[in-house]
Design an enzyme around this catalytic site. Sequence first.
Site, mmCIF file in Angstrom:
data_model
loop_
_atom_site.group_PDB
_atom_site.id
_atom_site.type_symbol
_atom_site.label_atom_id
_atom_site.label_comp_id
_atom_site.label_asym_id
_atom_site.label_seq_id
_atom_site.Cartn_x
_atom_site.Cartn_y
_atom_site.Cartn_z
ATOM 1 N N ARG A 75 37.824 28.409 46.700
ATOM 2 C CA ARG A 75 36.874 29.286 45.990
ATOM 3 C C ARG A 75 35.497 28.678 46.145
ATOM 4 O O ARG A 75 35.300 27.492 45.860
ATOM 5 C CB ARG A 75 37.199 29.410 44.505
ATOM 6 C CG ARG A 75 35.994 29.963 43.731
ATOM 7 C CD ARG A 75 36.258 30.295 42.305
ATOM 8 N NE ARG A 75 37.121 31.450 42.197
ATOM 9 C CZ ARG A 75 37.260 32.178 41.091
ATOM 10 N NH1 ARG A 75 36.596 31.847 40.003
ATOM 11 N NH2 ARG A 75 38.065 33.194 41.060
ATOM 12 N N HIS A 79 37.028 38.931 47.307
ATOM 13 C CA HIS A 79 37.964 38.373 46.320
ATOM 14 C C HIS A 79 39.333 39.058 46.505
ATOM 15 O O HIS A 79 39.787 39.815 45.656
ATOM 16 C CB HIS A 79 37.413 38.595 44.906
ATOM 17 C CG HIS A 79 38.070 37.756 43.841
ATOM 18 N ND1 HIS A 79 38.985 36.761 44.127
ATOM 19 C CD2 HIS A 79 37.948 37.781 42.479
ATOM 20 C CE1 HIS A 79 39.389 36.205 42.991
ATOM 21 N NE2 HIS A 79 38.785 36.795 41.986
ATOM 22 N N GLN A 89 42.420 38.958 43.961
ATOM 23 C CA GLN A 89 42.209 39.793 42.774
ATOM 24 C C GLN A 89 42.646 41.226 43.061
ATOM 25 O O GLN A 89 43.308 41.872 42.242
ATOM 26 C CB GLN A 89 40.727 39.764 42.367
ATOM 27 C CG GLN A 89 40.405 40.672 41.191
ATOM 28 C CD GLN A 89 41.032 40.208 39.882
ATOM 29 O OE1 GLN A 89 40.868 39.052 39.494
ATOM 30 N NE2 GLN A 89 41.759 41.090 39.196
ATOM 31 N N ASP A 127 32.972 45.139 36.774
ATOM 32 C CA ASP A 127 32.887 43.689 36.945
ATOM 33 C C ASP A 127 31.540 43.248 36.369
ATOM 34 O O ASP A 127 30.669 44.086 36.084
ATOM 35 C CB ASP A 127 32.991 43.361 38.450
ATOM 36 C CG ASP A 127 32.976 41.867 38.752
ATOM 37 O OD1 ASP A 127 33.214 41.060 37.828
ATOM 38 O OD2 ASP A 127 32.726 41.494 39.919
ATOM 39 N N CYS A 157 38.303 42.654 36.397
ATOM 40 C CA CYS A 157 38.898 41.423 36.949
ATOM 41 C C CYS A 157 38.793 40.256 35.973
ATOM 42 O O CYS A 157 39.563 39.303 36.086
ATOM 43 C CB CYS A 157 38.250 41.089 38.284
ATOM 44 S SG CYS A 157 36.454 40.925 38.175
ATOM 45 N N ARG A 207 47.782 38.301 38.413
ATOM 46 C CA ARG A 207 47.198 37.321 39.347
ATOM 47 C C ARG A 207 48.245 36.275 39.708
ATOM 48 O O ARG A 207 48.341 35.835 40.844
ATOM 49 C CB ARG A 207 45.986 36.603 38.724
ATOM 50 C CG ARG A 207 44.817 37.460 38.306
ATOM 51 C CD ARG A 207 44.162 38.164 39.456
ATOM 52 N NE ARG A 207 43.826 37.288 40.568
ATOM 53 C CZ ARG A 207 42.824 36.393 40.571
ATOM 54 N NH1 ARG A 207 42.020 36.281 39.541
ATOM 55 N NH2 ARG A 207 42.582 35.629 41.636
HETATM 56 N N1 CP Z 1 39.277 37.166 37.978
HETATM 57 C C1 CP Z 1 39.065 35.871 38.309
HETATM 58 O O1 CP Z 1 39.016 35.498 39.488
HETATM 59 O O2 CP Z 1 38.945 35.048 37.244
HETATM 60 P P1 CP Z 1 38.548 33.503 37.287
HETATM 61 O O3 CP Z 1 37.114 33.433 37.724
HETATM 62 O O4 CP Z 1 38.775 33.009 35.896
HETATM 63 O O5 CP Z 1 39.444 32.820 38.299
HETATM 64 N N1 NVA Z 2 31.950 39.165 40.845
HETATM 65 C C1 NVA Z 2 32.447 38.113 39.993
HETATM 66 C C2 NVA Z 2 33.936 38.059 40.021
HETATM 67 C C3 NVA Z 2 34.560 37.038 39.100
HETATM 68 C C4 NVA Z 2 36.053 36.999 39.187
HETATM 69 C C5 NVA Z 2 31.835 36.794 40.410
HETATM 70 O O1 NVA Z 2 31.784 36.514 41.609
HETATM 71 O O2 NVA Z 2 31.401 36.042 39.546
#
Ligand code: CP
Ligand code: NVA
Length: 316
Positions: free
Chosen positions: A110, A137, A140, A232, A273, A301
């Site tokens: 990530r 992502h 997700q 989101d 999400c 998830r």
């Molecule tokens: N939805 C999601 O990816 O959550 P986190 O940022 O907590 O991993």
């Molecule tokens: N768009 C958001 C998604 C978090 C799961 C971000 O990147 O922060």
Amino acid sequence: MSSMVDLKGRNFLTMKNYTSEEITYLLDLAEELKAKKQKGITGNSLKGKNIALIFEKPSTRTRCAFTVAAADEGAMPVYLSGGEIQLGHKESIEDTSRVLGRMFDGIEFRGFKHRSVEILAETSGVPVWNGLTDDYHPTQVLADLMTIREQFGYLQGVKIVYLGDGRNNMANSLMIGCAKMGLHFTNITPKELMPKPELLALCQEYASESCATIDVTDDVNAVAGADVIYTDVWASMGEEAKSAERIKLLKPYQVNRELMAKTGNSKTIFLHCLPAVKGNEVTDEVFESPQSFVFDQAENRLHTIKAVMVATLGER
Ligand code: CP
Ligand code: NVA
């Protein structure tokens, strides 16, 4: 048919190079693993495997899902925070990647640049899974599709409307996933935040094969007939400085009771999400309503990430 699918050794960076049959296979496997977990049965398909979890950005769901999924199937997960390893700072990503590939059997990443996860995939020699980048992502969206399938029993023809930042990682990955799986995807976003034309064109190509439709508009009335309303955060991780500007720009796109009513469909479900900024992209009222399935989505998830690891690395 899906029993013919073999994903062993594959990366999962986006759904672009996954067929609808392969995505269905992952969803079926996730469903099977969820049923197993609910019966309290753990597996050993990842026994003896060591899994690196690299996080340049914070995470609750993704980190916990990879950790618990690995443990449930007998693997050992190791959390590596971006600030504490050398990745791209004191050592090139290529070099760290080749070292990790000698020690680990799979790598989750990530972080910021999507190119970083591509380099890991190109140089580590082990399966690499994208746990979120600035652009995509995909794990997700697997959980989102699983949740939609649980609620409606099918995916083909479901109308999903996304509102908010129309060019962030979620908007991009949802558009790809829906285009691959034959959903009707509408992205409602102001002109300033519309998705890149190249990605839109690519998704239109996928859509022509799956009978999906893709629409992008700044008109909130396009929520009419929606089966799923999705939103989101307005400022993604790394964009915190844009917060005030986004609140101004996106206020008309908030998911509130009036907007849910505009669908004209009393069975519309709400997805997010998470994490959510209540009062911005969604009101507390909608978030807590019986139409909200955000915690099923969060739980999924775990099952979908487990499916990705078992399919690409596990012994079945
Ligand atoms: N939805 C999601 O990816 O959550 P986190 O940022 O907590 O991993
Ligand atoms: N768009 C958001 C998604 C978090 C799961 C971000 O990147 O922060």
